[in-house]
Every structure is written in C-alpha cells, then in structure tokens.
Design a protein around this motif. Structure first.
Motif, PDB file in Angstrom:
ATOM      1  N   GLU A 142     104.610  66.795  -2.414  1.00  9.15           N
ATOM      2  CA  GLU A 142     105.083  65.629  -3.178  1.00  9.15           C
ATOM      3  C   GLU A 142     103.926  64.851  -3.788  1.00  9.15           C
ATOM      4  OE1 GLU A 142     108.315  63.455  -1.543  1.00  9.15           O
ATOM      5  OE2 GLU A 142     108.614  64.901   0.072  1.00  9.15           O
TER       6      GLU A 142
ATOM      7  N   MET B 118     118.247  67.580  15.043  1.00 11.16           N
ATOM      8  CA  MET B 118     117.235  68.637  15.071  1.00 11.16           C
ATOM      9  C   MET B 118     116.666  68.848  16.466  1.00 11.16           C
ATOM     10  SD  MET B 118     116.697  69.554  11.766  1.00 11.16           S
ATOM     11  CE  MET B 118     114.985  69.824  11.373  1.00 11.16           C
TER      12      MET B 118
ATOM     13  N   SER C 237     113.883  67.824   6.199  1.00  6.23           N
ATOM     14  CA  SER C 237     114.273  69.228   6.298  1.00  6.23           C
ATOM     15  C   SER C 237     113.104  70.111   6.747  1.00  6.23           C
ATOM     16  CB  SER C 237     114.838  69.722   4.966  1.00  6.23           C
ATOM     17  OG  SER C 237     113.928  69.497   3.923  1.00  6.23           O
ATOM     18  N   GLY C 238     111.929  69.529   6.905  1.00  5.73           N
ATOM     19  CA  GLY C 238     110.827  70.290   7.482  1.00  5.73           C
ATOM     20  C   GLY C 238     109.844  70.862   6.477  1.00  5.73           C
ATOM     21  N   LYS C 239     109.913  70.415   5.237  1.00  6.67           N
ATOM     22  CA  LYS C 239     109.030  70.956   4.196  1.00  6.67           C
ATOM     23  C   LYS C 239     107.561  70.679   4.522  1.00  6.67           C
ATOM     24  CE  LYS C 239     110.955  68.312   1.004  1.00  6.67           C
ATOM     25  NZ  LYS C 239     111.921  67.498   1.750  1.00  6.67           N
TER      26      LYS C 239
ATOM     27  N   GLU D  46     116.211  67.994   1.397  1.00  4.95           N
ATOM     28  CA  GLU D  46     116.230  66.556   1.615  1.00  4.95           C
ATOM     29  C   GLU D  46     115.209  66.142   2.663  1.00  4.95           C
ATOM     30  OE1 GLU D  46     120.039  65.163   3.754  1.00  4.95           O
ATOM     31  OE2 GLU D  46     120.381  67.257   3.216  1.00  4.95           O
ATOM     32  N   SER D  47     115.033  64.837   2.766  1.00  2.00           N
ATOM     33  CA  SER D  47     114.071  64.277   3.695  1.00  2.00           C
ATOM     34  C   SER D  47     114.349  64.757   5.116  1.00  2.00           C
ATOM     35  CB  SER D  47     114.184  62.754   3.635  1.00  2.00           C
ATOM     36  OG  SER D  47     112.951  62.190   3.898  1.00  2.00           O
TER      37      SER D  47
HETATM   38  N1  LIG Z   1     104.660  62.265  12.538  1.00  2.00           N
HETATM   39  C1  LIG Z   1     105.838  62.695  13.026  1.00  2.00           C
HETATM   40  N2  LIG Z   1     106.216  62.311  14.267  1.00  2.00           N
HETATM   41  C2  LIG Z   1     107.385  62.728  14.782  1.00  2.00           C
HETATM   42  N3  LIG Z   1     108.238  63.524  14.142  1.00  2.00           N
HETATM   43  C3  LIG Z   1     107.928  63.938  12.914  1.00  2.00           C
HETATM   44  C4  LIG Z   1     106.700  63.546  12.293  1.00  2.00           C
HETATM   45  N4  LIG Z   1     106.657  64.112  11.081  1.00  2.00           N
HETATM   46  C5  LIG Z   1     107.801  64.802  10.948  1.00  2.00           C
HETATM   47  N5  LIG Z   1     108.572  64.713  12.032  1.00  2.00           N
HETATM   48  C6  LIG Z   1     109.879  65.339  12.251  1.00  2.00           C
HETATM   49  O1  LIG Z   1     109.849  66.627  11.727  1.00  2.00           O
HETATM   50  C7  LIG Z   1     110.994  66.908  10.957  1.00  2.00           C
HETATM   51  C8  LIG Z   1     110.608  67.455   9.623  1.00  2.00           C
HETATM   52  O2  LIG Z   1     109.853  66.488   8.924  1.00  2.00           O
HETATM   53  P1  LIG Z   1     109.114  66.778   7.555  1.00  2.00           P
HETATM   54  O3  LIG Z   1     108.140  65.676   7.382  1.00  2.00           O
HETATM   55  O4  LIG Z   1     108.611  68.152   7.515  1.00  2.00           O
HETATM   56  O5  LIG Z   1     110.271  66.617   6.507  1.00  2.00           O
HETATM   57  P2  LIG Z   1     110.163  66.709   4.938  1.00  2.00           P
HETATM   58  O6  LIG Z   1     111.085  67.776   4.532  1.00  2.00           O
HETATM   59  O7  LIG Z   1     108.743  66.841   4.530  1.00  2.00           O
HETATM   60  O8  LIG Z   1     110.737  65.321   4.515  1.00  2.00           O
HETATM   61  P3  LIG Z   1     110.239  64.357   3.352  1.00  2.00           P
HETATM   62  O9  LIG Z   1     110.907  64.863   2.147  1.00  2.00           O
HETATM   63  O10 LIG Z   1     110.739  63.039   3.785  1.00  2.00           O
HETATM   64  O11 LIG Z   1     108.758  64.451   3.282  1.00  2.00           O
HETATM   65  C9  LIG Z   1     111.772  65.612  10.861  1.00  2.00           C
HETATM   66  O12 LIG Z   1     112.947  65.771  11.596  1.00  2.00           O
HETATM   67  C10 LIG Z   1     110.926  64.570  11.489  1.00  2.00           C
HETATM   68  O13 LIG Z   1     111.680  63.813  12.374  1.00  2.00           O
END
Ligand SMILES: Nc1ncnc2c1ncn2[C@@H]1O[C@H](COP(=O)(O)OP(=O)(O)OP(=O)(O)O)[C@@H](O)[C@H]1O
Ligand SMILES: [Mg+2]
Lengths: 290, 328
Positions: B185, B283, B49-51, B46-47
């Motif tokens: 994505e 987190m 999760s750090g992908k 999910e959004s």
């Molecule tokens: N530009 C940023 N500034 C601050 N925190 C960030 C930034 N990008 C990501 N994070 C933090 O890092 C963590 C992981 O984010 P990430 O973008 O890797 O998620 P994701 O799995 O790619 O989600 P999504 O599916 O929404 O793309 C999140 O908790 C987010 O708060």
C-alpha cells in the motif's frame, strides 16, 4: 533557585541558635553577644535575609565558623571530591548498563535475560549503605585487597564507586533493555532490516541512537540521584566530600557552609538539566533549538 | 502450452500464526504464489486478510516477538528457504527482495539524515565508499524526481512530506537493485494527486529496471492500472487468481464479485459506497470449510464442511465449490 535558597535560610534559622554551638562552654554572656554581632545574628530576620541574598548574588555565602574561611571555598573544595566520585560511578554505571541492557533485550526471555534482569532487580533494591558496608567487610577487612576508607589513591575509588553506581547501573540496564525492545518494534527498524545493514550499523545507528534519547534523560536524572547517593556513601567510606561536610556543618550549625552547599547543589541540578536538554537536541533533530 | 519462465519468487503453502492480545491469530493460511521475472502482481483483499503479514513473512521481516509459528517455503531465484520458523530477527531474507511500506515517514529513521540512510544502504549493498555512495544517492533521488536532491540529502524525515519520504524509500529500495520489489500500500497514506505520481513512478521504475513487483492495495483501480496478474486474498488465503483482465472482467469467486461491486466509480456520484455485509471470520480458530460461507450469497451445503482448494493450474482460478471443475 530562589525558592531553594529561601527555604534553606528559613529551615536553618528554625533549627536553633548557632552561637550556642560555636561558643566555648565557658563563654560569658558578653562574649556570646559579641559573636552574635560579629556574624550578624543580632539583626532581625529580614535584615539577615536581605544580607544573605545580597551576599549570594555576589557569590558570598559568608564565613564558616568552623574553618574561618569563606564557606564557598570550603564547599567547592569538597564538591570536587564528590563530583569525581559521582562521575566515576556514572561512568561505571553506563559502561555496565548499556551492554548488559542491550544483551538482555537481544536475548529477551532467554536465560541470560532472566539472569541479568534478576541481578538488576537485586541491584535496584539493595540499600546503598548496606552494600557499602558489605563491600568493606568482604574486600577491605576480609580479603584485604582494598582500603576501608579515605581518599587519595585510585584504589580508594574502587569500593565507593562500585557501591554508588550499582543501583544506577541496575536502573539504566532495565531502562536500556525496555528502550531497545521498544525501538525494535518501530517501523524504521523493519526498513533497516530490509536493507540488510551490517549488524553493528543496525545496532549503533538505528537502535541505540533512537533508544539513547530517553536513556540520556534518565541517566541525567540518575546523576542527580548519584550525587545524593554519594552523600550517604561518603560517610560510610569516610570520603572527604560534600556529604561529609554538610553532615558535619549541620551538626555544628555552621549555617554559611550549609547554605553554600545547598545552593551549589541546586545550581548543579540546574546546570545538569540544561546539559540534558542540550544533549537531547543533539540526539533528536526533531527538537527545535529555540 | 508454452513453458513459463522459471519464477523469480515462489512461495509454497505459507502459514503464519501471530501472538496477539486476543490469542493466537492465524493470519496467513496456506498462501502459494509464483512471480515471473518482470511481472507485476497485485494483491487485494480487505483489511486484516493477511496481505501485509504474508509479504513480511516472505521478506523475513516479521517481528520475532509477534510470531507464534511460520511454515512453508520461499524460493528466490535459485535459493530456497524451507524452515521459516527461524526468523532472522536482525536482518531479512534475501538481498534480491526489497520492500516499501504504507507509511514512509515512520519507515525512515527519525534521527538520521536522508543522506546517512541512503549512503549506509549503498555501502552495505554494493560496498561503495562514502563519496561514490553520495554521488549515487543523488542519482537515485533524481531518478525518483526529487527536485533538490542536495537539500533532500541533508534533511531529516520530519522535514519532508509524506510523498517525498515515499520517494526516498523508493530510491533506497531501487538502490538495492532488487529482483523483486514488494510495495505494501505505497500510496494509501498520501493525498490523491501525490498517489498518482508515486504510482506512475513505481510503475515506470519497474518497467525500466525489469524487476518484478508485488503491489498490495485496497484500490482495485490501482491494481487494474499497473498489475499484470492479481491475487485476491480472504482470511489469510488466496481465493482467486488470474490476469487482471480475466479477474476484473469475469470475477469467479463470490468474494471478488462482491469486492468489485463495492468499488464505486468516481464519476458515479449517486452510488453510495457499499460494503460487503458481514465481517471476516474469527481468525483465531482453524476454519473448517469455506471461510467466506457466512457472507456468501450462493452458499452450498458442502461449503460448511470442506474447504475449496485453489487450482494449482496457471491462469484464472477461484477457490469456490461453485466453480466449474470443482466437484462437490
Ligand atoms: N502488529 C500486529 N499485532 C497483532 N496482530 C497483528 C499485527 N499485525 C497484523 N496482525 C493480525 O494479522 C492479521 C492479518 O493482518 P495484515 O496486517 O496482514 O492484514 P492486511 O491484509 O495487510 O490488512 P490492511 O489492508 O489493513 O493492511 C490480522 O488479523 C491482524 O489482526
Ligand atoms: Mg497491510
């Protein structure tokens, strides 16, 4: 433009009778009346105003009392001196500000950045006339390696140019730093990094080209500030420019010169804004040419 | 057991901490993965999760201003990077890796033509001259099925649709001839019909070129259709991994099970989309125990105290104390 022209006209009429300054102290009442008539000051205000506007439309600002020449000629002569000073100062400011601002961004939060930004802060807050006087004291009087004032040779440019450009350079450097940092956070920079472009290409084509758009706007506005800065500084350095001319003309109530100077300056600002817009379109393809 | 081919990309114990407005976020907490040459790996989760952050860290594309710390190691082919803290702020890790992003329009430079952007890439990567690079750019644009390559070359990104921009991004990435393409994505920002086209294009190019592909998606259908294996991420770690068939047919981790239950089929109008109750844990703090325990329907006492490890073995595995073999 019309507004500026009108305001200048009214302000000058409010400021007092020019003839009383121009006329010799021992002038008779008849002589003064004759002078009034010659310059049209015996007419009611609206007639003076109509003549004035009609004259401007033909590029005629009237004749200077002081010089006995068309005011516009005198203004244009002096304008050249001011513009060359302002242009030199702008060039110096850009040459200083872009690399230093960029370096500051590149070494963000490291000692170099702190030093540069403190200098910029200092440059920004230092009053121009004070800096001018300090520079004259140190380089002209104390070290004797620069002329104290006047114009003529290239050496005469150095101190006034440095004086005027410092604040602008400081401003532009801070602006460049923040714009570069802002651009660095953009997604297309990530793409450019992923492509492993050479550092120079990344900086010039991607970072600077994008950061340039707001920087040019500010630089354009700063040029206006530079012109005004030049007017103050000119008196410090005895530079025979528009500033010295206007101060003198106001003192002597030489209306036509003041009017011509203000109108030309306003015109310069209009042209400057148009030029900024043109550069803007050149830099940013998203802006449609209408 | 037959020896698997040497991985083209391996990541070991990747940790990323980021500065945010709210404090330091532990975005990635010990991700390890291996990618075989020619393999397609899907990453879901999910959004938040750090992908994306994990993959950007692998690419060496994290924003230096955002990073608190990065640890772990990355190996691409026969080159390894063990100190990831020193971020290459002006470049990326390896020319064998390429990446495309969710929003292609903003991923392209707005003030340069497409031609300038592709040509500079080819010059940098292959040292081509201007003319050769242009000819190659046209070939690349044809390969990503852009109808009028000449016209596309002279366009600026804002003059192209999102789908076209993504095609340009793909062309540019492929032009780098990477061994691994990471697609974060790549279709999320596009409308549905274009999504399918782009996905097919990526899949086709991957098969033809034989490069490996990491594809991040929220859409389990996307993963199921093009990936060989899938990693499920939760709270910055991989909680389940396996082949697409294994994971989707018999999900082991309760999070994966919930995720699969959430995806409603398009033909199933009656079923409203469901969500997993609860939210990602905070987190900012180091999590002791299983990060999913607060939302887990089958939680055990041990889940609160000890973090289940993901078996390093190849094949299907889940980081859960309920797994056979995991001994509480
Ligand atoms: N530009 C940023 N500034 C601050 N925190 C960030 C930034 N990008 C990501 N994070 C933090 O890092 C963590 C992981 O984010 P990430 O973008 O890797 O998620 P994701 O799995 O790619 O989600 P999504 O599916 O929404 O793309 C999140 O908790 C987010 O708060
Ligand atoms: Mg993401």
């Amino acid at each position: 433009m019309w507004g500026v022209v009108t305001v200048v006209f009214l302000l000058l009429r409010l400021s007092g009778d020019p003839i009383s300054v121009v006329a010799p102290p021992d002038a008779t009442v008849e002589m003064i009346a004759a002078l009034r008539q010659a310059y049209g000051f015996d007419q009611p205000l609206y007639v003076q105003y109509t003549r004035y506007i009609a004259g401007i439309l033909q590029g005629d600002f009237g004749v200077s009392f002081q010089y006995g020449q068309p005011a516009i000629m005198i203004v244009i002569q002096r304008l050249g001196a001011t513009m060359s000073l302002a242009t030199a100062a702008m060039a110096l400011a850009i040459v200083l500000a872009l690399p230093l601002g960029f370096l500051s961004a590149r070494y963000r939060d490291r000692p170099l950045d702190h030093v540069l930004m403190s200098l910029a802060m200092l440059g920004n807050t230092m009053p121009t006339f004070l800096l001018g006087i300090v520079l004259i004291l140190v380089f002209a009087l104390w070290l004797g390696i620069a002329p104290t004032g006047g114009a003529g040779s290239l050496a005469h440019y150095v101190l006034p140019t440095v004086t005027i450009s410092l604040a602008t350079a400081a401003n532009l450097a801070r602006m460049t730093r923040s714009e570069v940092l802002e651009t660095l956070g953009k997604p297309f920079i990530r793409t450019a990094r992923a492509k492993r472009l050479p550092f120079r290409r990344l900086v010039t084509a991607h970072i600077l080209k994008n950061a340039a758009i707001p920087i040019v706007t500010v630089a354009g506005l700063q040029f206006g500030a530079l012109l005004s800065g030049a007017i103050v500084t000119e008196t410090v350095f005895g530079w025979p420019g528009l500033g010295t001319l206007v101060l003198e003309a106001i003192g002597r109530r030489d209306y036509s010169v003041v009017q011509a100077a203000v109108c030309i300056t306003a015109l310069i600002f209009v042209v400057l804004n148009a030029a900024i817009d043109a550069v803007y379109q050149l830099l940013d393809p998203r802006i449609k040419v209408v | 057991m037959s020896r698997a081919p040497a991985p083209i990309l391996s990541v070991r114990d990747l940790h990323v901490r980021l500065w945010t407005k709210f404090g330091v976020v532990r975005a990635v907490n010990g991700v390890s993965l291996d990618l075989a040459p020619g393999e397609v790996l899907g990453i879901v989760g999910e959004s938040g999760s750090g992908k994306s952050i994990a993959m950007l860290a692998v690419m060496g594309l994290l924003d230096a201003a955002l990073v608190d710390a990065v640890a772990g190691s990355v190996t691409v082919g026969d080159r390894s990077w063990n100190d990831l803290t020193e971020i290459e702020a002006w470049s990326s890790r390896s020319e064998d890796l390429a990446m495309i992003f969710q929003d292609a329009q903003t991923a392209l430079n707005p003030v340069l033509t497409i031609e300038a952007q592709i040509v500079e890439t080819l010059k940098a990567r292959h040292g081509l001259g201007r003319k050769e690079a242009r000819a190659r750019a046209i070939k690349l644009l044809e390969a990503v099925r852009i109808p009028d390559p000449q016209r596309c070359l002279s366009s600026y990104p804002h003059q192209l649709s999102g789908g076209m921009c993504q095609r340009v991004m793909i062309a540019m990435a492929v032009g780098c001839e990477p061994k691994v393409l990471i697609a974060d994505e790549p279709t999320t920002a596009l409308d549905v019909t274009v999504q399918a086209q782009i996905l097919n294009l990526i899949s086709e190019i991957q098969r033809e070129s034989g490069m490996s592909l990491v594809i991040i998606s929220h859409d389990l259908g996307v993963i199921a259709s093009i990936a060989d294996r899938v990693h499920v991420m939760y709270a910055g770690r991989i909680v389940e991994k396996g082949t697409v068939q294994d994971v989707f047919a018999a999900p082991r981790h309760p999070y994966t099970q919930a995720l699969l239950a959430c995806t409603t089929r398009v033909d199933d109008e009656a079923a409203a989309p469901r969500a997993i109750p609860g939210a990602l844990p905070d987190m900012r703090e180091a999590i002791s125990g299983c990060p999913f325990r607060d939302r887990c329907p089958i939680v055990l006492p041990i889940c609160a105290t000890e973090d289940p490890e993901l078996d390093a073995v190849e094949g299907h595995a889940a980081a859960c104390w309920r797994m056979p073999g995991a001994d509480p």
